[in-house]
Each structure stands twice: as structure tokens, then as C-alpha cells.
Write an enzyme that holds these catalytic residues in place. Structure first.
Site, PDB file in Angstrom:
ATOM      1  N   ASP A  69       3.539  56.298  78.514  1.00  0.00           N
ATOM      2  CA  ASP A  69       3.677  55.702  77.184  1.00  0.00           C
ATOM      3  C   ASP A  69       2.420  54.898  76.867  1.00  0.00           C
ATOM      4  O   ASP A  69       1.962  54.110  77.702  1.00  0.00           O
ATOM      5  CB  ASP A  69       4.910  54.784  77.150  1.00  0.00           C
ATOM      6  CG  ASP A  69       5.267  54.398  75.728  1.00  0.00           C
ATOM      7  OD1 ASP A  69       5.552  55.309  74.926  1.00  0.00           O
ATOM      8  OD2 ASP A  69       5.252  53.196  75.415  1.00  0.00           O
TER       9      ASP A  69
HETATM   10  C1  LIG Z   1      -5.218  55.125  70.884  1.00  0.00           C
HETATM   11  C2  LIG Z   1      -4.943  56.598  70.947  1.00  0.00           C
HETATM   12  C3  LIG Z   1      -3.658  57.103  71.119  1.00  0.00           C
HETATM   13  N1  LIG Z   1      -3.420  58.455  71.164  1.00  0.00           N
HETATM   14  C4  LIG Z   1      -2.073  59.014  71.326  1.00  0.00           C
HETATM   15  C5  LIG Z   1      -1.650  59.275  72.774  1.00  0.00           C
HETATM   16  C6  LIG Z   1      -0.154  59.411  72.657  1.00  0.00           C
HETATM   17  O1  LIG Z   1       0.158  60.799  72.471  1.00  0.00           O
HETATM   18  C7  LIG Z   1       0.191  58.615  71.403  1.00  0.00           C
HETATM   19  C8  LIG Z   1       1.077  57.445  71.741  1.00  0.00           C
HETATM   20  O2  LIG Z   1       2.394  57.851  71.729  1.00  0.00           O
HETATM   21  P1  LIG Z   1       3.362  57.887  73.006  1.00  0.00           P
HETATM   22  O3  LIG Z   1       4.679  57.379  72.551  1.00  0.00           O
HETATM   23  O4  LIG Z   1       2.706  57.249  74.189  1.00  0.00           O
HETATM   24  O5  LIG Z   1       3.478  59.445  73.356  1.00  0.00           O
HETATM   25  P2  LIG Z   1       3.952  60.635  72.461  1.00  0.00           P
HETATM   26  O6  LIG Z   1       5.107  60.233  71.575  1.00  0.00           O
HETATM   27  O7  LIG Z   1       2.763  61.253  71.785  1.00  0.00           O
HETATM   28  O8  LIG Z   1       4.467  61.685  73.557  1.00  0.00           O
HETATM   29  P3  LIG Z   1       5.714  61.549  74.595  1.00  0.00           P
HETATM   30  O9  LIG Z   1       6.501  60.306  74.277  1.00  0.00           O
HETATM   31  O10 LIG Z   1       6.511  62.800  74.417  1.00  0.00           O
HETATM   32  O11 LIG Z   1       5.053  61.485  75.946  1.00  0.00           O
HETATM   33  O12 LIG Z   1      -1.052  58.165  70.845  1.00  0.00           O
HETATM   34  C9  LIG Z   1      -4.477  59.351  71.054  1.00  0.00           C
HETATM   35  O13 LIG Z   1      -4.271  60.574  71.086  1.00  0.00           O
HETATM   36  N2  LIG Z   1      -5.755  58.860  70.926  1.00  0.00           N
HETATM   37  C10 LIG Z   1      -6.051  57.540  70.857  1.00  0.00           C
HETATM   38  O14 LIG Z   1      -7.245  57.163  70.735  1.00  0.00           O
END
Ligand SMILES: Cc1cn([C@H]2C[C@H](O)[C@@H](COP(=O)(O)OP(=O)(O)OP(=O)(O)O)O2)c(=O)[nH]c1=O
Length: 188
Positions: A69
Site C-alpha cells: 500500500d
Molecule cells: C506517488 C505515486 C503513486 N503511484 C501509485 C502506486 C499505487 O498503484 C497507487 C497507490 O494506490 P495503492 O492503494 O497503494 O494501490 P492500488 O490501489 O493501485 O493497487 P492495490 O491496492 O490493488 O495493490 O499510486 C504511482 O504509480 N506513481 C507515483 O509516483
């Protein structure tokens, strides 16, 4: 190694594992994220990661499960994924010209153990002009990302520098995950 199951719908996490050659199978998780009721952001992401891993669907007995997360923390306030464009705009206005942390909680279920850890990266953001925020929102990129930006996409333009792991910002600190896997498997 027993099969590794990634309990995540994030396209970035599977891409990162694939990039470094860690074979895995993507599965869903029945866990419902609840970003409220935590005083400490690190405890929150660790709990969420563990919840996602524990609720992985369709994992055979004896497999390794990985949940994660990612959140953005600015001035002790947690920025998750924006619910709509106006929330994304507000997040980007707040991040503009400031330093924030990206924290990823990771849970590994392996050999009957629950290994839970976190990784933190400091990100220095440039000052954003209103037209830049509008055109970035128009690109649709902010909507599924914590803090409303993606460092791996157009958001790279706003990042002056980082301190810590790059892959952690993208959603999974693969170097850290690899170390923990090696340790748990007695490989290093
Ligand atoms: C800060 C930042 C975040 N993110 C993304 C990563 C995560 O996918 C998302 C944060 O959400 P999360 O809730 O961590 O993950 P998710 O909902 O995408 O997937 P799951 O719960 O099924 O594992 O933000 C980027 O892709 N690039 C960035 O620079």
C-alpha cells in the site's frame, strides 16, 4: 522458491517485479481499504498491506503472498488516491513547491510468517503553475495514483529530486522486497 502471488491490481507493482525478474502471479484481494482511524501513517500502510496480503484470493497452500500500500504524506496529512478531479487539483496545489514523503507498506506471507515493513522516500516538488496542473489533470494520469501524480509518467516533470528508493515512489520498493525475500528464504 514456492510460487509468489502478488495481491494487487496495481499495474505498476507487477511491472516492477517483472522488470527485476521476480516471477509472480497476480491475484485479487478481498480486502477493503480503510484509510481512516490510524494515528500513524506508517502503521496504516503496514496494516493495509497486511490486510491485502491476508485476503488474497485463490492462493494455493504454501505459497508466498505479497501485498502493498502506497501513500503520500505532506505535513503529517495522508494523501491517498484522489476521488475526483477537484480532489486531484487540490492535492497537486498542496504538493507544489513542497517536500513530501511517499511511504509504501509491504507485507510478505512466507513460510508461516508475516513479514511487514515499510519504505519511505522524500520527494522534492517544483512549483506548479495553474495551467500545468490543469493540463496534467486533463491527461487523466493523476486519478489512480496516491498524491495524484506518477513519477514514472508526466509527473516526472514536477520532481526536482528524491531521497531514497525510486521504485518505492512508483508503488513497490523492489530492492527492499528482494532483500526481505532473500532473508526469509535463507538465500543471503
Ligand atoms: C506517488 C505515486 C503513486 N503511484 C501509485 C502506486 C499505487 O498503484 C497507487 C497507490 O494506490 P495503492 O492503494 O497503494 O494501490 P492500488 O490501489 O493501485 O493497487 P492495490 O491496492 O490493488 O495493490 O499510486 C504511482 O504509480 N506513481 C507515483 O509516483
Amino acid at each position: 522458491m514456492a510460487g509468489l502471488y502478488l495481491a494487487s491490481q496495481s499495474p505498476r507493482r507487477t511491472e516492477l517485479l517483472t522488470q527485476v525478474g521476480i516471477d509472480h502471479i497476480v491475484v485479487s484481494s478481498a480486502y477493503e481499504e480503510a484509510n481512516k482511524g490510524y494515528d500513524n501513517p506508517i502503521e496504516m500502510v503496514k496494516e493495509q498491506a497486511l490486510g491485502k496480503a491476508r485476503a488474497a484470493v485463490g492462493v494455493p497452500e504454501g505459497s508466498i503472498v505479497l501485498g502493498a500500500d502506497t501513500i503520500v504524506v505532506l505535513d503529517n496529512q495522508v494523501l491517498g488516491k484522489p476521488h475526483d478531479e477537484s480532489e486531484a487539483r487540490h492535492m497537486l496545489e498542496r504538493l507544489s513547491g513542497q517536500v513530501h514523503s511517499v511511504i509504501t507498506g509491504v507485507a510478505l506471507l512466507i513460510k508461516g510468517q508475516e513479514i511487514v515493513f515499510h519504505n519511505e522516500t522524500k520527494v522534492y516538488f517544483k512549483k506548479l503553475a495553474p495551467f500545468e496542473i490543469e493540463s496534467y489533470i486533463g491527461s487523466g494520469e493523476p486519478m489512480d495514483k496516491a498524491g495524484a501524480y506518477g513519477i514514472q509518467g508526466k509527473g516526472a516533470l514536477w520532481v526536482e529530486k528524491i531521497e531514497g528508493s525510486y521504485t518505492n515512489v512508483v508503488g513497490l520498493p523492489v530492492e527492499h522486497v528482494y532483500d526481505e525475500l532473500c532473508k526469509a528464504l535463507g538465500a543471503k
